[in-house]
Structures are given as C-alpha cells and as structure tokens.
Design a protein around this motif. Structure first.
Motif, PDB file in Angstrom:
ATOM      1  N   MET A   1      -2.637  94.684 -13.646  1.00  0.00           N
ATOM      2  CA  MET A   1      -1.182  94.699 -13.777  1.00  0.00           C
ATOM      3  C   MET A   1      -0.789  95.693 -14.852  1.00  0.00           C
ATOM      4  O   MET A   1      -1.439  95.820 -15.867  1.00  0.00           O
ATOM      5  CB  MET A   1      -0.683  93.303 -14.158  1.00  0.00           C
TER       6      MET A   1
ATOM      7  N   ARG B   1      -4.167  96.215 -26.738  1.00  0.00           N
ATOM      8  CA  ARG B   1      -4.242  95.692 -25.365  1.00  0.00           C
ATOM      9  C   ARG B   1      -5.650  95.884 -24.789  1.00  0.00           C
ATOM     10  O   ARG B   1      -5.928  96.819 -24.036  1.00  0.00           O
ATOM     11  CB  ARG B   1      -3.200  96.321 -24.433  1.00  0.00           C
TER      12      ARG B   1
ATOM     13  N   GLU C   1      -8.972  89.181 -19.896  1.00  0.00           N
ATOM     14  CA  GLU C   1      -9.242  90.436 -19.191  1.00  0.00           C
ATOM     15  C   GLU C   1     -10.681  90.796 -19.540  1.00  0.00           C
ATOM     16  O   GLU C   1     -11.004  91.054 -20.693  1.00  0.00           O
ATOM     17  CB  GLU C   1      -8.277  91.523 -19.655  1.00  0.00           C
TER      18      GLU C   1
ATOM     19  N   GLU D   1      -8.523  95.645 -22.377  1.00  0.00           N
ATOM     20  CA  GLU D   1      -8.698  95.417 -20.933  1.00  0.00           C
ATOM     21  C   GLU D   1     -10.183  95.165 -20.647  1.00  0.00           C
ATOM     22  O   GLU D   1     -10.748  94.238 -21.179  1.00  0.00           O
ATOM     23  CB  GLU D   1      -8.114  96.609 -20.152  1.00  0.00           C
TER      24      GLU D   1
ATOM     25  N   GLU E   1      -4.346  89.536  -8.004  1.00  0.00           N
ATOM     26  CA  GLU E   1      -3.798  89.288  -9.333  1.00  0.00           C
ATOM     27  C   GLU E   1      -2.401  88.662  -9.306  1.00  0.00           C
ATOM     28  O   GLU E   1      -2.150  87.660  -9.945  1.00  0.00           O
ATOM     29  CB  GLU E   1      -3.754  90.579 -10.136  1.00  0.00           C
TER      30      GLU E   1
ATOM     31  N   ASP F   1      -8.260 101.286 -18.139  1.00  0.00           N
ATOM     32  CA  ASP F   1      -8.155  99.841 -17.885  1.00  0.00           C
ATOM     33  C   ASP F   1      -9.483  99.348 -17.322  1.00  0.00           C
ATOM     34  O   ASP F   1     -10.342  98.862 -18.053  1.00  0.00           O
ATOM     35  CB  ASP F   1      -6.969  99.605 -16.944  1.00  0.00           C
TER      36      ASP F   1
ATOM     37  N   ASP G   1      -5.513  90.741 -23.126  1.00  0.00           N
ATOM     38  CA  ASP G   1      -4.663  91.906 -22.881  1.00  0.00           C
ATOM     39  C   ASP G   1      -3.206  91.623 -23.206  1.00  0.00           C
ATOM     40  O   ASP G   1      -2.425  91.240 -22.341  1.00  0.00           O
ATOM     41  CB  ASP G   1      -4.790  92.390 -21.432  1.00  0.00           C
TER      42      ASP G   1
ATOM     43  N   GLU H   1      -5.112  86.116 -16.394  1.00  0.00           N
ATOM     44  CA  GLU H   1      -4.496  87.005 -17.379  1.00  0.00           C
ATOM     45  C   GLU H   1      -3.051  86.589 -17.713  1.00  0.00           C
ATOM     46  O   GLU H   1      -2.828  85.714 -18.535  1.00  0.00           O
ATOM     47  CB  GLU H   1      -4.565  88.465 -16.917  1.00  0.00           C
TER      48      GLU H   1
ATOM     49  N   ASP I   1      -7.725  93.105  -7.488  1.00  0.00           N
ATOM     50  CA  ASP I   1      -8.096  93.578  -8.836  1.00  0.00           C
ATOM     51  C   ASP I   1      -9.610  93.523  -9.012  1.00  0.00           C
ATOM     52  O   ASP I   1     -10.342  94.071  -8.192  1.00  0.00           O
ATOM     53  CB  ASP I   1      -7.329  92.773  -9.907  1.00  0.00           C
TER      54      ASP I   1
ATOM     55  N   CYS J   1      -7.281  88.833 -12.921  1.00  0.00           N
ATOM     56  CA  CYS J   1      -7.280  90.277 -13.169  1.00  0.00           C
ATOM     57  C   CYS J   1      -8.706  90.797 -13.159  1.00  0.00           C
ATOM     58  O   CYS J   1      -9.281  91.039 -12.130  1.00  0.00           O
ATOM     59  CB  CYS J   1      -6.540  90.558 -14.469  1.00  0.00           C
TER      60      CYS J   1
HETATM   61 FE1  FEO Z   1      -4.192  92.871 -15.203  1.00  0.00          FE
HETATM   62 FE2  FEO Z   1      -4.560  93.764 -18.194  1.00  0.00          FE
HETATM   63  O1  FEO Z   1      -4.524  94.170 -16.466  1.00  0.00           O
END
Ligand code: FEO
Ligand code: CA
Ligand code: CA
Length: 638
Positions: A1, A425, A321, A427, A141, A518, A340, A245, A120, A230
């Motif tokens: 995402m 963030r 994540e 991932e 996801e 990511d 994340d 997530e 995902d 995710c």
């Molecule tokens: Fe679903 Fe943090 O990507």
C-alpha cells in the motif's frame, strides 16, 4: 500500500509522540552535519566498515529497461512475462469459482471463491520438491471499493462490506508449469481462500489475555479474519507468514480515542472503508478490544487447507511489514519485522527452541516461545537489540505493562519505553543467503527533519521523500549470528535521482534510479531484488518525474551496482516476489494498476489511468501475479 489513500495519508502521518531520540550519542555538532547536504549524505554512506561482509561483485546479466510512464509491464527483451492470477480469477478449489464479471458485479459469495484484490507479498512452496509444481500463497492487501463494486461505494450495504472482506486475506493456489507456461490447477486439494472473516486462532503470550476478550469471543482465543496482509515470509519449516499492516484503518473509533488507541492510529471515522456501519465489531466504541486482535503475524500451513490460521502474538502487535526468517548459529529461528509508519521501529523475534526437522508438524509452537527485540541504531554504525520482556527495561506493571501479554498488545508503547530508534517507514527486510547480512527498506518519510523529528545517522535526510535502504551485520564484531544483541550497520543506498533539484532528494544509487523502495528479497545466489512503491498521488510528478512508474531492480550487494529489471503499468505498485527453487521462474505482483491519486477509483471511469492487464475491452484494471522467465530458459537475473 502506498502512503496515500485519501484520509490514509493523514492516518499514516506518524503517531509516535514518544520522546525517544533518533540516535543515541550523536552530539549537536554531528546533528548539524546531518542537516543535510548531498555531500554529507555521500559521506555517510560507506562511512562504516562492516568488515568482511559479502563476496565480490556479481554481473547483472540482463538488459536494463528504461523508466516508463506508459501503461504496460516491461521486462528486458530477453525475458517474457505471463499474467497468471488476476483479481477475480478462479482459485482452483474443488467447489469451483464463478466467472469474473468485468463490471464488478460479482456477489460477495462469489468473491469469496475468487482471487482477492491488491496482491502483495507471496511465497512459493514446491510440492514433493518439484520446482515446476507447487503452491503459491499470495496476500490480498486491501480493496479499492471504487473498482470492487459495480457502482463503487454508492448505496453502501452489508453485502458490500462482506464483499470487501471477502476480497481481503490470502489465496493459496496450486500451480504447474508446462512448456514455459504456468496455470492454476482446477480442482486442487490444496487451494483455498482465507479472507477478512475466516476463523483463526490466537497463540503465544497474549492468547486469552483480558485485552483480547470480546463479547463474541469471551475466551480471547479466536478471531475472525486477517486484514491488510502486506509483506510475507516463508519459514524454514514450510509455512507462510502473512503480515497485518494497516489494520487500524478498518476500525471506526470513539470520538475521542484514548492514548493507546491513538498510538496505533485509531481514529473516529477510520480510513473510509465504512465496515463499522454494517459490521459492529469494527465499531471501537462498542467493541474496544477488537482492534487488539489485529496487527499480528499470521502463520498458515499452505499444505493443509483445513488448518486454522494462527495469530502469533509473540511476534508483537504493530503495522507488520516483513516477516523474514533466518537461523541462529545454534539453529533457532529469527523473524525480522518492520513497523511501516513514519517514525516507527524495526524488530526481530528469536525463538527459544531450535528448528526441528519434520516440517510444520515438528515446529507447531516454535513461534510461541522466544524473545521479541526492537532495534536501536546508535551513532557511528553501532546498533543494539533491546528485549521487550516484561519486568525488564522498565516494562513493569507500574508503567502500564501488567504482563508479557500486555507488552505484546502494546508493542509500540513498549518499544517507546526502551528507547528504540525511530525509522523512516520500515518496509521489507531481506537476509543475504550466504553472509546473513540483513537489508531493510525505509520507504520514505516526508516529515523527517521537522521540529522534534530530527534527522540522525540512520535517517539522514530531511524531507526523505525518496527513502533509503539500510544494512546491518549481526554481532558486535560482525559475527553474523542472527541471535546477537548487537549489530553494525550502514546504508546500502539513498534513493532518488542524483540530478534532483533539492539536495535532500538526491540519491547515491550506483546505477539505475528509483524512489520509495518497498519490496526486498534476495534470490538464492545473493542478488538483491528491490521493488518500489512511489505513491500514485506523486508518481511522475515533480521530483518523481524522472523516476517514472513503479518498478523492480536487481542489485549486487557487494558492489552496489543496480539495474532496472521491470517497470509496471500506470498507477501500480510492484510488490511480492518469489522464485522457483531452480530460479528459472520469478513470480511478481502488480498491485493496484490504474490507481488514482485519491486511491479510490471512479466506477464510471475505471480505465481512467490503466486498463492493465486485460486491455481496453477488459473492463476494470486488475491486480495480478505475473511469472517472468528468460526466453532461453536460463536462470533469472544472471
Ligand atoms: Fe503495504 Fe507498507 O506497504
Ligand atoms: Ca509501501
Ligand atoms: Ca509494502
């Protein structure tokens, strides 16, 4: 995402108000240095020697592809890609699957028997060791309800909520290859859909905890569904780990969420899924413990379609994540995980017991006993893993942690209390198959550098809209043992175009450029595959213009050389990666092709951005798993 989705942009803005500093021991002068010039950034990268880390460089033996703003999936000319499994496709269950209706008019009951939306993370599990016949477990996801229903979110109803829940979760499909082409086997004894309402059990220290008890589940041991799945992982004992997530977005909260609810991003109106209007358990005011039952890693045995998925609470409750496993030198399991959201943390779980031979049957409770750690990235490349254990490091009853169950339900608060390092963030996390070195993507953080949210050595750029990749070697002296409680870290790359207008957006990638890394995975040879998730709200605009659509690249961790392998269709994210054991085939997911800047499509104009993969006559764009192979049948990436 992505980081967008209308309201989600705000929801994801970072709810960590703890006073944790970002790096221990960085003095004021050094902080000033990190406010940040490209030269300082360049100095930072490569400034920490990790010792003997990786083998010498590998050639990247494919023709790199240019950036793209078009509506097509592009791979090197010596490769080809096959679309295998789209949203709405048949799962292959014995009961069969209803035909997909391109106008979004399938019922919720039909959706529950079809491929979910927004593919995902995934993993491939060979059957009887056959690299060309196996199971693919795939996360779904979230949903774009503008595409999911024929008239989008008009005339909202209980059936639409059920359909959205049915399009979440996981697919397990049986796939087989003949003459270079893969197909989903019909009538499979393995195939199943796990959805946002599939019964699952809770295990580990928080099983049966008072904070998990609800009116529908007074024992606190059974939960309906897994949400916002995710990233994913594959364990050495043959199971699939799927990560919950952005589960907070499905709940509407009380008008005034309490501090613990705020710490997990619960808010009055949720993120616009509107489930609470017809499914009361998503109304936090009525069922305040229901959110405690999400935010976990879920273990699934893909080989047993009757297995009840298990929420493994020992691995903590965050916006999970990554659930990437490694082995300690004495044979215990380690699971690396990121949280994340802006300014959240990186974790690892180390099992108490060793992995036993005999597959899942011999390791059914392995992930229920062990120690959860959170990472502190100290100055000058040193790092520490801090245990989140009740009674240690101030995690005591008088500080709000009555027992280990409460430490885990409130993992974020526990990590705040022990002084973990706030990241940009986190991932995916990948472990080098030969050296054990760990790589993690930090996808972006536009709020880094704002007052009280200073840059530090691990997160060195203000307005970090491009993200970076960090790497570490476990052990104070670089022993490489995944059980170690110290590590040595450095950056692998700062993403972004080196020609960007602003210095803080300029990257130092050695090769083809990208933004917002990511997905991340090593293949068995030690090549690092990087997938990107630039938000559609900014894709092909401003500083992202030269980077184009989301993509996948291949990098050599020794030399840093990076080459673009794939570009996705318009509006998509590239995520999820798996290989057959012989590496002749690679599976990749194209998520949300055609996504609009608001991340919710107009059902009257579903092809406004993309018609991938079915073309202009095909109705709605569809997330899909693709299989990529070399035309000459050789090993992918070499
Ligand atoms: Fe679903 Fe943090 O990507
Ligand atoms: Ca992402
Ligand atoms: Ca992701």
């Amino acid at each position: 995402m992505g980081q967008g989705f209308g309201e989600k942009y705000d929801a994801d803005e970072g709810v960590n108000c703890s006073a944790n500093v970002h790096i221990e021991g960085v003095d004021a002068v050094r902080r000033e240095v990190f406010k940040c010039t490209a030269a300082a950034v360049a100095m930072l990268v490569g400034s920490h020697a990790l010792g003997a880390t990786v083998a010498r460089g590998k050639p990247l033996g494919f023709t790199g592809v240019p950036v793209s703003a078009g509506d097509a999936l592009t791979v090197p000319p010596e490769y080809e890609a096959q679309v295998l499994y789209r949203w709405g496709d048949a799962v292959g269950m014995k009961a069969g699957s209803p035909a997909f209706k391109a106008d979004g008019s399938n019922t919720w009951e039909e959706q529950a028997l079809q491929a979910g939306m927004h593919h995902d993370g995934m993993a491939f599990f060979p059957i009887d060791g056959n690299p060309r016949h196996g199971l693919l477990a795939i996360n779904h996801e979230y949903t774009d309800d503008g595409l999911l229903h024929a008239d989008g979110m008009q005339a909202w109803s209980a059936d639409k909520v059920r359909k959205s829940q049915a399009a979440h979760g996981v697919s397990v499909i049986e796939i087989v290859e003949r003459q270079g082409q893969w197909r989903v086997m019909p009538g499979s004894r393995y195939a199943r859909r796990i959805t946002g309402s599939t019964p699952m059990t809770v295990s580990g220290p928080a099983r049966g905890h008072a904070l998990l008890k609800t009116a529908a589940d007074p024992a606190g041991t059974r939960v309906l569904g897994t949400l916002n799945n995710c990233a994913a992982g594959r364990t050495p004992w043959g199971t699939y780990l799927t990560c919950e997530e952005n589960w907070n977005g499905y709940f509407s909260s009380q008008e005034k969420p309490n501090a613990d609810e705020k710490r997990y991003g619960l808010r009055a109106k949720g993120w616009g899924y509107r489930w609470h209007e017809f499914d009361e358990r998503f109304d936090v005011a009525k069922h305040p413990h229901e959110p405690h039952r999400f935010g976990w890693v879920v273990e699934i045995d893909p080989m047993d379609p009757t297995q009840t998925p298990i929420k493994r609470t020992a691995l903590g409750r965050i916006k999970h994540e990554g659930a990437t496993t490694a082995l300690t030198k004495d044979g215990r399991a380690v699971v690396y995980m990121g949280d994340d959201e802006r300014f959240e943390y990186i974790y690892k779980f180390v099992s108490r017991d060793k992995v036993r031979p005999g597959g899942y049957a011999a390791n059914k409770d392995l992930l229920d006993h062990g120690t959860l750690y959170v990472a502190r990235f100290d100055a000058r490349g040193y790092g520490r893993w801090i245990p989140l254990v009740h009674g240690e490091n101030g995690l005591t009853a008088d500080k709000g942690f009555a027992d280990q169950g409460e430490v885990l339900v409130k993992t974020r608060q526990a990590a705040d209390a022990v002084g973990a390092t706030k990241m940009d963030r986190s991932e995916w996390i990948a472990v080098h198959p030969q050296t054990g070195e760990v790589f993690a993507t930090l996808t972006n953080n536009s709020q880094r550098g704002q007052p009280g949210r200073e840059v530090d050595e691990a997160s060195p750029r203000p307005d970090n809209i491009m993200g970076h990749i960090i790497r570490w070697r476990e052990g104070g002296a670089g022993s490489g043992d995944a059980a170690a409680t110290e590590f040595r870290w450095m950056h692998f790359a700062l993403a972004g175009d080196p020609k960007a207008e602003k210095p803080e957006h300029r990257g130092n990638i050695q090769g083809d450029i990208y933004g917002s890394p990511d997905g991340l995975a090593f293949d068995d040879s030690g090549l690092l595959w990087i997938q990107t998730d630039v938000s559609t709200s900014v894709m092909n605009k401003g500083p992202y213009k030269s980077i184009g659509n989301n993509m996948m690249l291949c990098a050599d961790p020794a030399s840093g050389a990076t080459k673009r392998f794939l570009t996705g269709p318009a509006g998509c994210e590239i995520t999820g990666i798996a290989f057959t054991p012989d590496r002749r085939f690679m599976f990749v997911n194209v998520q949300h092709p055609g996504e609009t800047a608001s991340e919710r499509s107009d059902p009257a104009k579903p092809q406004a951005v993309s018609n991938w993969p079915d073309g202009p006559a095909g109705g709605r764009p569809r997330s899909a798993t693709v299989v990529i192979r070399r035309k000459d049948g050789g090993v992918v990436g070499t």
